[in-house]
Design an enzyme around this catalytic site. Structure first.
Site, PDB file in Angstrom:
ATOM      1  N   VAL A 163      42.371  64.106  42.555  1.00  0.00           N
ATOM      2  CA  VAL A 163      42.037  63.354  44.102  1.00  0.00           C
ATOM      3  C   VAL A 163      41.920  61.595  44.199  1.00  0.00           C
ATOM      4  O   VAL A 163      42.891  60.388  44.398  1.00  0.00           O
ATOM      5  CB  VAL A 163      41.600  63.556  44.933  1.00  0.00           C
ATOM      6  CG1 VAL A 163      41.391  62.741  45.907  1.00  0.00           C
ATOM      7  CG2 VAL A 163      41.951  65.222  45.002  1.00  0.00           C
ATOM      8  N   ASP A 208      33.513  57.991  37.160  1.00  0.00           N
ATOM      9  CA  ASP A 208      32.864  58.882  37.410  1.00  0.00           C
ATOM     10  C   ASP A 208      31.676  59.027  36.325  1.00  0.00           C
ATOM     11  O   ASP A 208      31.993  58.696  35.256  1.00  0.00           O
ATOM     12  CB  ASP A 208      34.591  59.928  36.599  1.00  0.00           C
ATOM     13  CG  ASP A 208      34.495  60.964  36.689  1.00  0.00           C
ATOM     14  OD1 ASP A 208      35.416  61.633  37.590  1.00  0.00           O
ATOM     15  OD2 ASP A 208      33.694  62.085  36.374  1.00  0.00           O
ATOM     16  N   THR A 244      34.609  70.601  45.347  1.00  0.00           N
ATOM     17  CA  THR A 244      33.925  71.306  45.743  1.00  0.00           C
ATOM     18  C   THR A 244      34.284  72.291  45.741  1.00  0.00           C
ATOM     19  O   THR A 244      34.986  73.544  46.537  1.00  0.00           O
ATOM     20  CB  THR A 244      33.943  70.692  47.468  1.00  0.00           C
ATOM     21  OG1 THR A 244      35.236  70.237  47.493  1.00  0.00           O
ATOM     22  CG2 THR A 244      33.669  69.998  48.074  1.00  0.00           C
ATOM     23  N   THR A 281      36.789  67.985  49.993  1.00  0.00           N
ATOM     24  CA  THR A 281      36.932  69.375  51.007  1.00  0.00           C
ATOM     25  C   THR A 281      35.438  69.846  51.397  1.00  0.00           C
ATOM     26  O   THR A 281      35.311  70.537  50.633  1.00  0.00           O
ATOM     27  CB  THR A 281      37.805  70.358  51.077  1.00  0.00           C
ATOM     28  OG1 THR A 281      39.251  69.580  50.215  1.00  0.00           O
ATOM     29  CG2 THR A 281      38.632  71.665  51.908  1.00  0.00           C
ATOM     30  N   CYS A 333      41.560  74.154  45.507  1.00  0.00           N
ATOM     31  CA  CYS A 333      41.823  74.177  47.492  1.00  0.00           C
ATOM     32  C   CYS A 333      42.058  75.656  48.473  1.00  0.00           C
ATOM     33  O   CYS A 333      41.095  76.252  49.170  1.00  0.00           O
ATOM     34  CB  CYS A 333      43.353  73.357  47.692  1.00  0.00           C
ATOM     35  SG  CYS A 333      42.311  71.640  46.728  1.00  0.00           S
ATOM     36  N   ARG A 342      42.689  75.511  36.213  1.00  0.00           N
ATOM     37  CA  ARG A 342      41.218  75.816  37.351  1.00  0.00           C
ATOM     38  C   ARG A 342      41.313  77.026  37.944  1.00  0.00           C
ATOM     39  O   ARG A 342      42.402  76.903  38.973  1.00  0.00           O
ATOM     40  CB  ARG A 342      40.471  75.195  37.757  1.00  0.00           C
ATOM     41  CG  ARG A 342      39.760  73.734  36.097  1.00  0.00           C
ATOM     42  CD  ARG A 342      40.024  72.816  36.753  1.00  0.00           C
ATOM     43  NE  ARG A 342      40.706  71.659  37.394  1.00  0.00           N
ATOM     44  CZ  ARG A 342      40.175  70.667  38.523  1.00  0.00           C
ATOM     45  NH1 ARG A 342      38.983  70.513  38.366  1.00  0.00           N
ATOM     46  NH2 ARG A 342      40.788  70.315  38.715  1.00  0.00           N
TER      47      ARG A 342
HETATM   48  N1  LIG Z   1      43.383  68.413  43.975  1.00  0.00           N
HETATM   49  C1  LIG Z   1      43.861  69.024  44.798  1.00  0.00           C
HETATM   50  O1  LIG Z   1      44.513  69.498  45.130  1.00  0.00           O
HETATM   51  C2  LIG Z   1      42.861  68.333  46.217  1.00  0.00           C
HETATM   52  C3  LIG Z   1      44.136  67.770  47.645  1.00  0.00           C
HETATM   53  C4  LIG Z   1      43.293  67.774  47.808  1.00  0.00           C
HETATM   54  C5  LIG Z   1      41.751  67.822  48.685  1.00  0.00           C
HETATM   55  N2  LIG Z   1      41.486  67.941  47.640  1.00  0.00           N
HETATM   56  C6  LIG Z   1      39.950  67.828  47.893  1.00  0.00           C
HETATM   57  O2  LIG Z   1      39.286  66.991  46.965  1.00  0.00           O
HETATM   58  C7  LIG Z   1      37.916  67.060  45.554  1.00  0.00           C
HETATM   59  C8  LIG Z   1      38.515  66.355  44.462  1.00  0.00           C
HETATM   60  O3  LIG Z   1      38.976  67.498  43.749  1.00  0.00           O
HETATM   61  P1  LIG Z   1      39.782  66.658  42.532  1.00  0.00           P
HETATM   62  O4  LIG Z   1      40.886  68.336  43.100  1.00  0.00           O
HETATM   63  O5  LIG Z   1      39.866  65.579  42.242  1.00  0.00           O
HETATM   64  O6  LIG Z   1      39.147  67.582  41.634  1.00  0.00           O
HETATM   65  P2  LIG Z   1      38.598  66.927  40.201  1.00  0.00           P
HETATM   66  O7  LIG Z   1      37.502  68.176  39.136  1.00  0.00           O
HETATM   67  O8  LIG Z   1      40.351  66.923  39.265  1.00  0.00           O
HETATM   68  O9  LIG Z   1      37.998  65.596  40.223  1.00  0.00           O
HETATM   69  C9  LIG Z   1      36.665  65.242  40.355  1.00  0.00           C
HETATM   70  C10 LIG Z   1      36.063  64.418  39.433  1.00  0.00           C
HETATM   71  O10 LIG Z   1      34.478  64.176  39.704  1.00  0.00           O
HETATM   72  C11 LIG Z   1      33.778  64.026  39.375  1.00  0.00           C
HETATM   73  N3  LIG Z   1      31.948  64.021  39.409  1.00  0.00           N
HETATM   74  C12 LIG Z   1      31.956  65.041  39.055  1.00  0.00           C
HETATM   75  N4  LIG Z   1      31.112  65.080  40.535  1.00  0.00           N
HETATM   76  C13 LIG Z   1      30.566  64.169  39.850  1.00  0.00           C
HETATM   77  C14 LIG Z   1      29.255  63.092  40.637  1.00  0.00           C
HETATM   78  N5  LIG Z   1      28.399  63.555  40.901  1.00  0.00           N
HETATM   79  N6  LIG Z   1      29.982  61.530  40.714  1.00  0.00           N
HETATM   80  C15 LIG Z   1      30.620  60.813  39.947  1.00  0.00           C
HETATM   81  N7  LIG Z   1      31.745  61.699  39.173  1.00  0.00           N
HETATM   82  C16 LIG Z   1      31.585  63.043  39.367  1.00  0.00           C
HETATM   83  C17 LIG Z   1      34.317  64.782  37.488  1.00  0.00           C
HETATM   84  O11 LIG Z   1      34.647  64.283  36.435  1.00  0.00           O
HETATM   85  C18 LIG Z   1      36.003  64.660  37.748  1.00  0.00           C
HETATM   86  O12 LIG Z   1      36.670  63.987  37.332  1.00  0.00           O
HETATM   87  C19 LIG Z   1      37.140  68.328  46.355  1.00  0.00           C
HETATM   88  O13 LIG Z   1      36.762  68.738  47.477  1.00  0.00           O
HETATM   89  C20 LIG Z   1      39.035  68.904  46.146  1.00  0.00           C
HETATM   90  O14 LIG Z   1      38.673  69.888  47.254  1.00  0.00           O
HETATM   91  C21 LIG Z   1      41.462  68.882  46.053  1.00  0.00           C
END
Ligand SMILES: NC(=O)c1ccc[n+]([C@@H]2O[C@H](COP(=O)([O-])OP(=O)(O)OC[C@H]3O[C@@H](n4cnc5c(N)ncnc54)[C@H](O)[C@@H]3O)[C@@H](O)[C@H]2O)c1
Length: 439
Positions: free
Chosen positions: A21, A40, A90, A125, A265, A336
């Site tokens: 995201v 990050d 999340t 989310t 998700c 995942r």
């Molecule tokens: N991937 C999807 O399809 C999607 C779509 C819509 C919403 N979301 C929501 O968006 C959010 C992120 O999802 P994602 O798929 O990008 O996750 P992801 O795991 O791909 O990326 C999250 C990043 O955050 C970093 N991180 C973790 N803790 C941290 C912290 N304390 N400080 C800084 N960085 C930190 C991780 O190292 C990772 O690189 C989630 O809540 C997810 O539900 C995801």
């Protein structure tokens, strides 16, 4: 107004969390002239980005190589930004309760580096209330600043769909919210820089949080209904996809299909909502029923593979099964929470250790998370059953002759072909005598 400063490059925007995201958002803002700091926690990831590689395939290596985003694992760089977007994971715990550790951790980091006049927008989310009731107290405590006076907050859920090259950040209407009118306007105007499809100004932060979590719950329930139908029609000997094609000719019949619901998700977000409902004394019935059905589908598929093998008179213990596809969704390297692992585990209960091929999946991640090693497609031979599990583009051109090379050289009625997503022409394979099965 802060959005004007952002536009004029007098203030910077930060991304906290650069995954599926966060990265596309960072890249898009930078592309449109905004000064972006991409932070990050994972320093290894930052090094990968700095070397110009996009492991998620969401934006591509070239975009990372040519971007002006400042990639950093140094949290103090966040002090140089005034508009912060948090996109950290999340997940849920093993007992399906929300794991807010990353959101809380990000709030601590941001709090320590928050400056007066900033706006913090959460994109992760969550259930309604997390931004205001969980994150704000942490931000205040760590920063010593007062929310609403020294800094403001907002929430804007993300709707991107990894692997989907049509629905992109800029083409999906974005829900925005803010703690007051001025913040809402700032948040809306900042996102309008990158979202060509425009923004929807939600009435409140909780409304925006709730909207996101129900979007995915709705999908989950609808797919669960399809899965239940598939189980019922399986017993009746009726082909589910044919039923859906027929029913789909009605103007208001919803277009969903049965399938495995994995990922982080759709299979996770409903638990955020039911957790909060439970806390308030309401025990979800529909949402959790849907979750249960969807969570059991891997086992159901595995059982049907075994049944087909038995009918084909193949010895289960020595059966060779190949699974094509391991990711939780098509054309995306993310493994995942993949439900394919449920099929693998269930087959393992019958003594079957399947070989798995996935040209799209992140090999290292699959090895790390599941101990799974992929084989090359070319090396798949001598199988009793082939399971086409994920609708990767890479599998769409597979023809009957390609499958035949994967099977043992036996009569077709001893070849079990499981087409979970219904990619193949069922009639063709049935007519050729294969033991064909799909959801
Ligand atoms: N991937 C999807 O399809 C999607 C779509 C819509 C919403 N979301 C929501 O968006 C959010 C992120 O999802 P994602 O798929 O990008 O996750 P992801 O795991 O791909 O990326 C999250 C990043 O955050 C970093 N991180 C973790 N803790 C941290 C912290 N304390 N400080 C800084 N960085 C930190 C991780 O190292 C990772 O690189 C989630 O809540 C997810 O539900 C995801």
């Amino acid at each position: 107004m802060l959005f004007e400063q952002i536009k004029r490059r007098e203030a910077s925007l930060s991304l906290v969390g650069l995954g599926y995201v966060g990265m596309p958002i960072a890249i898009e803002f930078a592309k449109r002239g905004v000064k972006v700091i991409g932070f990050d926690l994972n320093a290894t990831k930052i090094e990968i980005y700095k070397s110009g590689i996009d492991p998620t395939h969401e934006v591509g290596d070239e975009a990372i190589q040519s971007t002006s985003v400042e990639f950093t694992a140094d949290e103090t760089r966040l002090r140089a930004a005034k508009f912060h977007i948090v996109a950290v994971p999340t997940p849920v715990n093993d007992d399906h309760t929300p794991d807010l550790t990353p959101v809380e951790g990000a709030s601590q980091i941001l709090g320590r580096n928050l400056t007066r006049g900033s706006i913090v927008v959460f994109e992760s989310t969550v259930y309604p209330g997390v931004t205001e009731d969980v994150c704000v107290p942490i931000l205040e405590k760590e920063s010593g600043l007062k929310c609403g006076v020294d800094f403001k907050i907002g929430y804007s859920p993300e709707r991107i769909n990894p692997g989907d090259k049509v629905h992109r950040l800029s083409t999906i209407t974005k829900i925005v919210s803010g703690m007051d009118e001025e913040t809402l306007e700032n948040v809306a105007k900042v996102y309008e820089i990158v979202v060509d499809a425009g923004v929807h100004r939600a009435e409140s932060i909780k409304v925006a949080e709730a909207a996101k979590v129900i979007e995915n719950s709705q999908r989950d329930i609808n797919i669960a209904f399809m899965n239940e139908l598939s189980i019922i029609f399986g017993k009746m000997g009726i082909d589910t996809l044919s039923v859906l094609r027929a029913a789909g000719t009605k103007w208001n019949f919803l277009n969903f299909r049965p399938g495995l619901v994995g990922g982080h998700c759709i299979g996770v977000d409903p638990y955020y909502l039911t957790y909060k409902a439970e806390e308030l004394g309401y025990h979800s019935q529909i949402i959790l029923a849907g979750r249960r059905i969807n969570d059991d589908m891997g086992k159901y598929v595995a059982e049907n593979i075994v049944k087909k093998l038995i009918v084909a008179d193949v010895s289960i213990k020595n059966a060779k099964v190949a699974i094509l596809g391991f990711t939780f969704k098509e054309n995306c390297p993310d493994t995942r929470n993949t439900k394919i692992i449920d099929i693998v585990k269930e087959l393992g209960e019958y003594g079957i250790v399947p070989v798995i091929a996935d040209p799209t999946a992140d090999r290292d991640e699959a090895k790390r998370l599941y101990g799974v090693e992929f084989v090359d497609m070319d090396s798949i031979t001598g199988c009793d059953a082939v399971v086409l599990a994920v609708a990767h583009d890479a599998f769409k051109d597979l023809a009957q002759a390609d499958f035949d090379k994967m099977f043992k050289p036996v009569e077709n009625d001893k070849k079990v072909l499981v087409d979970i997503k219904g990619l193949l022409d069922r009639k063709q394979y049935e007519a050729a005598g294969y033991r064909y099965w799909r959801l």
